[in-house]
Scaffold this active site. Structure first.
Site, PDB file in Angstrom:
ATOM      1  N   GLY A  79       0.766  -1.241   0.000  1.00 44.00           N
ATOM      2  CA  GLY A  79       0.000   0.000   0.000  1.00 44.00           C
ATOM      3  C   GLY A  79       0.797   1.292   0.000  1.00 44.00           C
ATOM      4  O   GLY A  79       0.304   2.321  -0.459  1.00 44.00           O
ATOM      5  N   ASP A  99      -4.375   2.016  11.064  1.00 45.65           N
ATOM      6  CA  ASP A  99      -5.770   1.718  11.398  1.00 45.65           C
ATOM      7  C   ASP A  99      -5.793   1.028  12.759  1.00 45.65           C
ATOM      8  O   ASP A  99      -5.726   1.698  13.788  1.00 45.65           O
ATOM      9  CB  ASP A  99      -6.354   0.857  10.265  1.00 45.65           C
ATOM     10  N   ARG A 106      -5.208   1.316  -7.186  1.00 43.92           N
ATOM     11  CA  ARG A 106      -3.895   1.778  -6.727  1.00 43.92           C
ATOM     12  C   ARG A 106      -3.347   2.906  -7.603  1.00 43.92           C
ATOM     13  O   ARG A 106      -2.536   3.708  -7.171  1.00 43.92           O
ATOM     14  CB  ARG A 106      -2.881   0.617  -6.739  1.00 43.92           C
TER      15      ARG A 106
HETATM   16  P1  IMP Z   1      -3.804  -1.959  10.546  1.00 45.58           P
HETATM   17  O1  IMP Z   1      -2.850  -3.124  10.679  1.00 45.58           O
HETATM   18  O2  IMP Z   1      -5.197  -2.292  10.980  1.00 45.58           O
HETATM   19  O3  IMP Z   1      -3.288  -0.677  11.165  1.00 45.58           O
HETATM   20  O4  IMP Z   1      -4.010  -1.735   9.028  1.00 45.58           O
HETATM   21  C1  IMP Z   1      -3.091  -1.162   8.296  1.00 45.58           C
HETATM   22  C2  IMP Z   1      -3.050  -1.743   6.909  1.00 45.58           C
HETATM   23  O5  IMP Z   1      -4.326  -2.077   6.402  1.00 45.58           O
HETATM   24  C3  IMP Z   1      -2.526  -0.634   6.053  1.00 45.58           C
HETATM   25  O6  IMP Z   1      -1.141  -0.818   5.884  1.00 45.58           O
HETATM   26  C4  IMP Z   1      -3.301  -0.782   4.776  1.00 45.58           C
HETATM   27  O7  IMP Z   1      -2.556  -1.550   3.875  1.00 45.58           O
HETATM   28  C5  IMP Z   1      -4.561  -1.496   5.138  1.00 45.58           C
HETATM   29  N1  IMP Z   1      -5.693  -0.559   5.265  1.00 45.58           N
HETATM   30  C6  IMP Z   1      -6.275  -0.091   6.389  1.00 45.58           C
HETATM   31  N2  IMP Z   1      -7.287   0.761   6.119  1.00 45.58           N
HETATM   32  C7  IMP Z   1      -7.324   0.832   4.764  1.00 45.58           C
HETATM   33  C8  IMP Z   1      -8.161   1.585   3.856  1.00 45.58           C
HETATM   34  O8  IMP Z   1      -9.066   2.357   4.222  1.00 45.58           O
HETATM   35  N3  IMP Z   1      -7.906   1.403   2.532  1.00 45.58           N
HETATM   36  C9  IMP Z   1      -6.920   0.574   2.070  1.00 45.58           C
HETATM   37  N4  IMP Z   1      -6.125  -0.131   2.892  1.00 45.58           N
HETATM   38  C10 IMP Z   1      -6.327   0.001   4.225  1.00 45.58           C
HETATM   39 MG    MG Z   2      -0.287  -1.208   4.214  1.00 50.27          MG
END
Ligand code: IMP
Ligand code: MG
Length: 182
Positions: free
Chosen positions: A46, A108, A170
């Site tokens: 991402g 997130d 993307r």
């Molecule tokens: P976390 O581990 O829950 O903090 O999520 C982080 C990862 O989830 C990020 O590196 C993103 O790749 C993906 N992610 C979280 N929210 C989104 C979103 O709204 N759109 C796209 N990818 C997301």
């Molecule tokens: Mg990511």
């Protein structure tokens, strides 16, 4: 030139111009820390567009970081985190005694960044800072913070500027939300 209005099923949340301006500011903030022998670790997939723009802004700010990539997966095909982070492709470089900035797209639940921080810390990095494009500022599943953040993000699923849903969107130059199936 493609139309980037809601009529094509996408709403713009952060425009290409807004992103470019913020990345210039972020590079200046990072430069001000005067970090020696900096290694930028982009968390893929991402962050690839963000990291590419950020390292060029760092160059313009007078920095010369080394760059490596760490491919992690937590989301799989779904919009909902699986809760489990896996290494899909590891770093090439050693991080022992390095000053690392981890670059990710979205903070997130925090699981992805916490996993990456723990990994790099366990491998002996001297310092680890985190830099994210978007911070959802939600209660985290794990305790991790962004040292540098381009934007606070609304609590919704976003796409574009490197971010996908099921491998789509993307390529968009902006961060947006999908408002209808396109
Ligand atoms: P976390 O581990 O829950 O903090 O999520 C982080 C990862 O989830 C990020 O590196 C993103 O790749 C993906 N992610 C979280 N929210 C989104 C979103 O709204 N759109 C796209 N990818 C997301
Ligand atoms: Mg990511």
């Amino acid at each position: 030139m493609h139309d980037e209005t809601p009529s094509n099923g996408l709403d713009v949340i952060f425009s290409a111009e807004q992103i470019a301006t913020r990345i210039g500011e972020l590079a200046a903030e990072i430069h001000a820390r005067d970090i020696k022998q900096l290694l930028v670790v982009a968390v893929l997939k991402g962050s690839f567009v963000f990291a590419a723009d950020l390292i060029r802004a760092m160059h313009h700010a007078g920095m010369a970081p080394e760059v490596d990539f760490l491919t992690l997966s937590s989301y799989r095909k779904s919009k909902v985190s699986s809760g489990k982070v896996e290494i899909l492709r590891d770093l090439d470089l050693g991080v022992d005694n390095r000053n690392v900035i981890l670059v990710d797209d979205v903070l997130d639940s925090g699981r992805t960044l916490a996993f990456a921080k723990d990994l790099i810390s366990a491998r002996g990095a001297k310092s680890i800072l985190t830099c994210v494009l978007l911070d959802k500022k939600l209660p985290r599943a794990v305790d991790v913070q962004a040292d540098f953040c381009a934007f606070e993000c609304p609590d919704e699923f976003v796409v574009g500027y490197g971010m996908d849903v099921a491998h789509r969107y993307r390529e968009l130059p902006f961060v947006g939300r999908v408002v209808s199936g396109v």
